[in-house]
Design a protein around this motif. Sequence first.
Motif, mmCIF file in Angstrom:
data_model
loop_
_atom_site.group_PDB
_atom_site.id
_atom_site.type_symbol
_atom_site.label_atom_id
_atom_site.label_comp_id
_atom_site.label_asym_id
_atom_site.label_seq_id
_atom_site.Cartn_x
_atom_site.Cartn_y
_atom_site.Cartn_z
ATOM 1 N N ALA A 171 0.826 -1.208 0.000
ATOM 2 C CA ALA A 171 0.000 0.000 0.000
ATOM 3 C C ALA A 171 0.859 1.256 0.000
ATOM 4 C CB ALA A 171 -0.910 0.010 1.230
ATOM 5 N N ARG A 172 0.223 2.358 -0.315
ATOM 6 C CA ARG A 172 0.833 3.668 -0.114
ATOM 7 C C ARG A 172 0.081 4.335 1.031
ATOM 8 N NH1 ARG A 172 -0.242 6.681 -4.704
ATOM 9 N NH2 ARG A 172 -1.744 5.107 -5.354
ATOM 10 N N PRO A 173 0.673 5.341 1.681
ATOM 11 C CA PRO A 173 -0.022 5.932 2.822
ATOM 12 C C PRO A 173 -1.452 6.361 2.495
ATOM 13 C CG PRO A 173 2.214 6.776 2.700
ATOM 14 C CD PRO A 173 2.021 5.916 1.484
ATOM 15 N N GLN A 174 -1.677 6.920 1.281
ATOM 16 C CA GLN A 174 -3.021 7.411 0.939
ATOM 17 C C GLN A 174 -3.997 6.277 0.673
ATOM 18 O OE1 GLN A 174 0.065 8.113 -0.316
ATOM 19 N NE2 GLN A 174 -0.342 9.270 -2.184
ATOM 20 N N THR A 175 -3.463 5.089 0.295
ATOM 21 C CA THR A 175 -4.374 4.001 -0.078
ATOM 22 C C THR A 175 -4.504 2.962 1.033
ATOM 23 O OG1 THR A 175 -2.565 2.745 -1.075
ATOM 24 C CG2 THR A 175 -3.775 4.223 -2.525
ATOM 25 N N LEU A 176 -3.893 3.233 2.189
ATOM 26 C CA LEU A 176 -3.875 2.223 3.252
ATOM 27 C C LEU A 176 -5.284 1.777 3.647
ATOM 28 C CD1 LEU A 176 -2.295 0.534 5.288
ATOM 29 C CD2 LEU A 176 -2.233 2.507 6.816
ATOM 30 N N HIS A 177 -6.225 2.739 3.750
ATOM 31 C CA HIS A 177 -7.575 2.347 4.191
ATOM 32 C C HIS A 177 -8.268 1.449 3.166
ATOM 33 C CE1 HIS A 177 -8.175 6.052 1.904
ATOM 34 N NE2 HIS A 177 -9.413 5.668 1.680
ATOM 35 N N HIS A 178 -8.004 1.709 1.859
ATOM 36 C CA HIS A 178 -8.561 0.821 0.828
ATOM 37 C C HIS A 178 -8.010 -0.592 0.976
ATOM 38 C CE1 HIS A 178 -10.777 3.725 -1.411
ATOM 39 N NE2 HIS A 178 -9.719 4.505 -1.625
ATOM 40 N N THR A 179 -6.677 -0.641 1.183
ATOM 41 C CA THR A 179 -6.024 -1.958 1.289
ATOM 42 C C THR A 179 -6.606 -2.743 2.455
ATOM 43 O OG1 THR A 179 -4.025 -0.897 0.459
ATOM 44 C CG2 THR A 179 -3.763 -3.086 1.420
ATOM 45 N N ILE A 180 -6.801 -2.066 3.590
ATOM 46 C CA ILE A 180 -7.350 -2.763 4.754
ATOM 47 C C ILE A 180 -8.769 -3.244 4.456
ATOM 48 C CG2 ILE A 180 -8.062 -2.488 7.171
ATOM 49 C CD1 ILE A 180 -5.773 -0.374 7.370
ATOM 50 N N GLN A 181 -9.538 -2.382 3.807
ATOM 51 C CA GLN A 181 -10.923 -2.729 3.502
ATOM 52 C C GLN A 181 -10.986 -3.941 2.561
ATOM 53 O OE1 GLN A 181 -12.890 0.063 0.959
ATOM 54 N NE2 GLN A 181 -14.918 -0.373 1.823
ATOM 55 N N ALA A 182 -10.089 -3.947 1.563
ATOM 56 C CA ALA A 182 -10.185 -4.971 0.520
ATOM 57 C C ALA A 182 -9.430 -6.245 0.860
ATOM 58 C CB ALA A 182 -9.657 -4.402 -0.799
ATOM 59 N N MET A 183 -8.597 -6.219 1.912
ATOM 60 C CA MET A 183 -7.698 -7.361 2.098
ATOM 61 C C MET A 183 -8.439 -8.611 2.560
ATOM 62 S SD MET A 183 -5.630 -6.493 5.581
ATOM 63 C CE MET A 183 -6.452 -6.460 7.186
ATOM 64 N N ASP A 184 -7.966 -9.740 2.007
ATOM 65 C CA ASP A 184 -8.511 -11.033 2.391
ATOM 66 C C ASP A 184 -7.341 -11.867 2.892
ATOM 67 O OD1 ASP A 184 -9.624 -13.508 2.621
ATOM 68 O OD2 ASP A 184 -9.728 -13.869 0.447
#
Lengths: 178, 226
Positions: free
Chosen positions: A137-150
Motif C-alpha cells: 500500500a501507499r499511505p493514501q491508499t492504506l484504508h482501501h487496502t485494509i478494507q479490501a484485504m482477504d
Amino acid sequence: MDEAANENYSSKMVFVTVGTTCFDALVKAVDSQQVKEELTNKGYTDILIQMGRGSYVPSKVTREDGSLTVDYFTFSPSIADYLKSASLIISHAGSGSIFETLRLGKPLIVVVNEDLMDNHQSELAEELAERKHLFYARPQTLHHTIQAMDLESLVPYTPGNPMPVVTLMNRFLGFPTE
Amino acid sequence: MEKESDKISCLVLPILVALVVLRVLYVLYWTGKPIQESHSLRTLIVLGSGGHTAEMLSIVNVLQKDRFAPRFYVAAATDNMSLQKARVLEESLIDQEENSRGNKIVASQFMQIYRSREVGQSYITSVGTTLIAMAHALWLTLTIRPQVIICNGPGTCVPLCVSAFIFKLLGLGWSHIFYVESIARVRRLSLSGLLLYKLLLADQLYVQWPQLQRKYPRAHHVGSLM
C-alpha cells in the motif's frame, strides 16, 4: 464490571513499525479516522505504533466506549515480541522487518515511503505482493487496502536458506562441501 | 643531454605502461579463479545496516568456521548495532566450540570504517570523505590482509574491495571477493554491486532473485537468504 469485561475481551492488536526511519506519512495515515474505522470493521481492537524518528505524534486513546485503543513508542531494541503478539503488522518497506514478520507467518501490509529519494525498497514489497506473501500500500491508499484485504488469500512464506551461497564459496575455494 | 633523457623516457614510459597494463590484465584474469591452497583463510566480513547485517549473519552462521578463520568484521563507524550482533553470534560460537571440543577457536576481531557517504550528504563534500574512507580502507586491508572478503552491499564495501584489488596489483596479497546482493534488490543491482560487477572486482557475485541473474548473466542465482 469493567475488569471482567476486559478479561473476556479478545484483543486483536495491529502493530505498526517504521524502523529507524522517519515516516510521518504512515503514522498519520494509521492515526486517521478512515484507517481506524476500517480496522475496527475488521475486528481489530488495539493499535501500537513504533514511530521511530518521526515528529508526528499520534493521539493516545485508551479503551472507553469500545473504540480502538492507540498507543505508541519511538524505538525498541527488538520488535520481535510486538510482532509475535500482533494479529496484523503494518510496516515500512525495510527488508529486516518484512522478513522478520513473514517468517513468523503474520499477515503484513507494507507501506512504501514515497518521500525516500532512492526508492528501491518498493521493488521488494511489490515482488512479494505479486507472490501474495503480503499486501502492498501507499499511505493514501492504506484504508482501501485494509478494507479490501482477504487474509485467506495470503501465501505463507517459505524461509530462505543461506547454504547455496556457502556451498558455492566452498566449491570455489576448494574446500570440501558436505 | 635533454635529447638523451627524452629518448629514455620515450622508451621507458611505454614499457612501464605496458607492464602496468599486463599486471592489471593478469590480476583480472586470476580474479574469478581459485588460487589459494590453505586449510583456513583470513576472512573479512563487511557488515551493513539492518537488513544487510541480518543477511550477512545468516551466511556466517553456516560458514565452516575452521575454514573461514580468523574472521574480521568491519562496519561503518556510525553503526553500532551491526558489530554488536556479530559479537553475539561469535560469542555463541565460542560457547558451542568450547562445549564440544574444549579447545578455543581463534578470536574474531571487530573494526569500524569511515563511511564514504552519509545518507543525504552532498556530492561535493563526499569527494573529500570518500578519499578519507579510501585511505582508511587501505589501512584496514594492510592490517587485516584478508584472503577472503565477503560483502553484501553497504557502500563501505567498495573502498575495501578496491584496496584489496590495489594490493593484488602490487603483489602484496591476494583476496577472493564474494559479493552477495541484498534480497531488497529485485530488478537492478545496487550501486556497490554494479561497480563490483562492471569492474570485475568480485570473484563471484550472488543474487537472490532469478530475474536479476537473467539481467546480469555472470552473477549466480542462490535463492532467498532470508
